[in-house]
Design a protein around this motif. Structure first.
Motif, short mmCIF file in Angstrom:
data_model
loop_
_atom_site.label_atom_id
_atom_site.label_comp_id
_atom_site.label_asym_id
_atom_site.label_seq_id
_atom_site.Cartn_x
_atom_site.Cartn_y
_atom_site.Cartn_z
N TYR A 123 0.85 -1.19 0.00
CA TYR A 123 0.00 0.00 0.00
C TYR A 123 0.89 1.23 0.00
O TYR A 123 1.81 1.34 0.80
CB TYR A 123 -0.90 0.02 1.24
CG TYR A 123 -1.68 1.31 1.38
CD1 TYR A 123 -2.79 1.55 0.60
CD2 TYR A 123 -1.26 2.30 2.26
CE1 TYR A 123 -3.49 2.74 0.70
CE2 TYR A 123 -1.96 3.49 2.38
CZ TYR A 123 -3.07 3.70 1.60
OH TYR A 123 -3.75 4.88 1.70
N THR A 124 0.61 2.14 -0.91
CA THR A 124 1.26 3.44 -0.91
C THR A 124 0.18 4.49 -1.10
O THR A 124 -0.75 4.32 -1.88
CB THR A 124 2.29 3.58 -2.05
OG1 THR A 124 1.66 3.28 -3.28
CG2 THR A 124 3.48 2.66 -1.85
N SER A 125 0.32 5.55 -0.36
CA SER A 125 -0.63 6.66 -0.45
C SER A 125 -0.12 7.63 -1.51
O SER A 125 1.08 7.73 -1.76
CB SER A 125 -0.73 7.35 0.91
OG SER A 125 -1.61 8.43 0.83
N LYS A 126 -1.03 8.34 -2.12
CA LYS A 126 -0.65 9.33 -3.14
C LYS A 126 -0.80 10.73 -2.55
O LYS A 126 -1.67 10.99 -1.74
CB LYS A 126 -1.56 9.19 -4.35
CG LYS A 126 -1.60 7.79 -4.94
CD LYS A 126 -1.20 7.81 -6.36
CE LYS A 126 -1.40 6.50 -7.05
NZ LYS A 126 -0.58 5.44 -6.66
N GLN A 127 0.09 11.63 -2.96
CA GLN A 127 -0.01 13.01 -2.54
C GLN A 127 0.41 13.91 -3.70
O GLN A 127 1.11 13.48 -4.61
CB GLN A 127 0.86 13.29 -1.31
CG GLN A 127 2.35 13.23 -1.56
CD GLN A 127 3.14 13.48 -0.29
OE1 GLN A 127 2.60 13.53 0.79
NE2 GLN A 127 4.44 13.64 -0.43
N LEU A 128 -0.05 15.14 -3.67
CA LEU A 128 0.30 16.10 -4.71
C LEU A 128 1.54 16.86 -4.29
O LEU A 128 1.66 17.28 -3.13
CB LEU A 128 -0.86 17.07 -4.94
CG LEU A 128 -2.14 16.44 -5.48
CD1 LEU A 128 -3.23 17.49 -5.58
CD2 LEU A 128 -1.89 15.80 -6.82
N LYS A 129 2.47 17.04 -5.23
CA LYS A 129 3.71 17.73 -4.94
C LYS A 129 3.96 18.75 -6.05
O LYS A 129 3.77 18.46 -7.22
CB LYS A 129 4.86 16.73 -4.88
CG LYS A 129 6.17 17.31 -4.46
CD LYS A 129 7.21 16.22 -4.30
CE LYS A 129 8.50 16.80 -3.80
NZ LYS A 129 9.52 15.76 -3.62
N SER A 130 4.36 19.94 -5.66
CA SER A 130 4.64 21.00 -6.62
C SER A 130 6.13 20.98 -6.95
O SER A 130 6.96 21.05 -6.04
CB SER A 130 4.23 22.34 -6.03
OG SER A 130 4.43 23.36 -6.96
N ILE A 131 6.45 20.89 -8.23
CA ILE A 131 7.86 20.87 -8.64
C ILE A 131 8.10 21.96 -9.67
O ILE A 131 7.17 22.42 -10.35
CB ILE A 131 8.27 19.50 -9.22
CG1 ILE A 131 7.45 19.16 -10.47
CG2 ILE A 131 8.15 18.41 -8.19
CD1 ILE A 131 7.97 17.99 -11.24
N VAL A 132 9.35 22.38 -9.78
CA VAL A 132 9.75 23.37 -10.77
C VAL A 132 10.64 22.67 -11.78
O VAL A 132 11.64 22.06 -11.43
CB VAL A 132 10.50 24.55 -10.11
CG1 VAL A 132 10.94 25.55 -11.16
CG2 VAL A 132 9.63 25.21 -9.05
N SER A 133 10.25 22.73 -13.05
CA SER A 133 11.03 22.08 -14.10
C SER A 133 12.29 22.89 -14.40
O SER A 133 12.48 24.00 -13.89
CB SER A 133 10.18 21.91 -15.36
OG SER A 133 9.86 23.17 -15.88
N THR A 134 13.15 22.37 -15.24
CA THR A 134 14.39 23.05 -15.59
C THR A 134 14.13 24.36 -16.34
O THR A 134 14.98 25.24 -16.32
CB THR A 134 15.28 22.14 -16.46
OG1 THR A 134 14.53 21.70 -17.60
CG2 THR A 134 15.75 20.93 -15.67
N GLU A 135 12.97 24.48 -16.98
CA GLU A 135 12.61 25.72 -17.67
C GLU A 135 12.04 26.76 -16.72
O GLU A 135 11.72 27.87 -17.13
CB GLU A 135 11.59 25.45 -18.78
CG GLU A 135 12.06 24.54 -19.90
CD GLU A 135 11.86 23.07 -19.56
OE1 GLU A 135 10.91 22.73 -18.85
OE2 GLU A 135 12.70 22.27 -20.02
N GLY A 136 11.85 26.41 -15.46
CA GLY A 136 11.30 27.34 -14.49
C GLY A 136 9.79 27.31 -14.37
O GLY A 136 9.20 28.18 -13.75
N VAL A 137 9.17 26.32 -14.97
CA VAL A 137 7.72 26.20 -14.93
C VAL A 137 7.32 25.34 -13.73
O VAL A 137 7.84 24.23 -13.56
CB VAL A 137 7.18 25.57 -16.24
CG1 VAL A 137 5.68 25.39 -16.19
CG2 VAL A 137 7.60 26.40 -17.43
N ARG A 138 6.42 25.87 -12.91
CA ARG A 138 5.95 25.13 -11.75
C ARG A 138 4.73 24.31 -12.13
O ARG A 138 3.80 24.82 -12.74
CB ARG A 138 5.57 26.09 -10.62
CG ARG A 138 5.07 25.41 -9.36
CD ARG A 138 4.71 26.41 -8.30
NE ARG A 138 5.84 27.20 -7.86
CZ ARG A 138 6.63 26.88 -6.83
NH1 ARG A 138 6.40 25.79 -6.14
NH2 ARG A 138 7.64 27.66 -6.49
#
Length: 146
Positions: free
Chosen positions: A48-63
């Motif tokens: 069992y693994t729970s899912k969560q939302l995570k905000s990341i910034v790509s190499t182009e600077g797009v979140r």
């Protein structure tokens, strides 16, 4: 309009904020539910693994927001005498269920899910509010600015 005539209609609005203790109860109840799901999955031989939302910034600077798997660590362990023991965690701290008592001892893993369900209902009904307040205060003290 005859279908609506059978219902009790009111002009009640949803509250915009919940008291802090209710938010803490809901947080702990959610974590206990995750433990119950983990116990059920392990009993069936699954993971069992729970899912969560995570905000990341790509190499182009797009979140952007992505869904990642969160590892759920079990709150139970086997003691020296072969019994299964469960402790309840709020964040990284163990909640003291009674004065000087932090674990619940079970005879077998089959009792794990019903015991967690009992503890979850106690949390939701507010029986552990004082213990939750004490533990959350300890956690907040670790984040004090200096």
């Amino acid at each position: 309009m005859t279908a609506l005539a059978n219902l009790k209609l009111t002009n009640t609005r949803k509250p915009t904020q919940q008291p802090a203790i209710v938010q803490c109860r809901n947080k702990l109840a959610k974590r206990i539910w995750e433990q119950m799901e983990l116990a059920r999955a392990q009993a069936q031989g699954n993971t069992y693994t729970s899912k969560q939302l995570k905000s990341i910034v790509s190499t182009e600077g797009v979140r952007k927001t992505v869904e990642v798997q969160k590892r759920v660590k079990p709150w139970w362990f086997e003691s020296d005498n072969g019994k299964v023991c469960v402790h309840i965690r709020y964040g990284s701290k163990v909640v003291e269920l009674a004065k000087g008592k932090v674990t619940v001892e079970l005879a077998s893993r089959e009792e794990l899910v019903p015991t967690l369900d009992i503890i979850k209902s106690a949390v939701i009904s507010g029986e552990l509010d004082a213990q939750i307040e004490a533990v959350s205060g300890q956690l907040r003290a670790g984040f004090v600015r200096r």
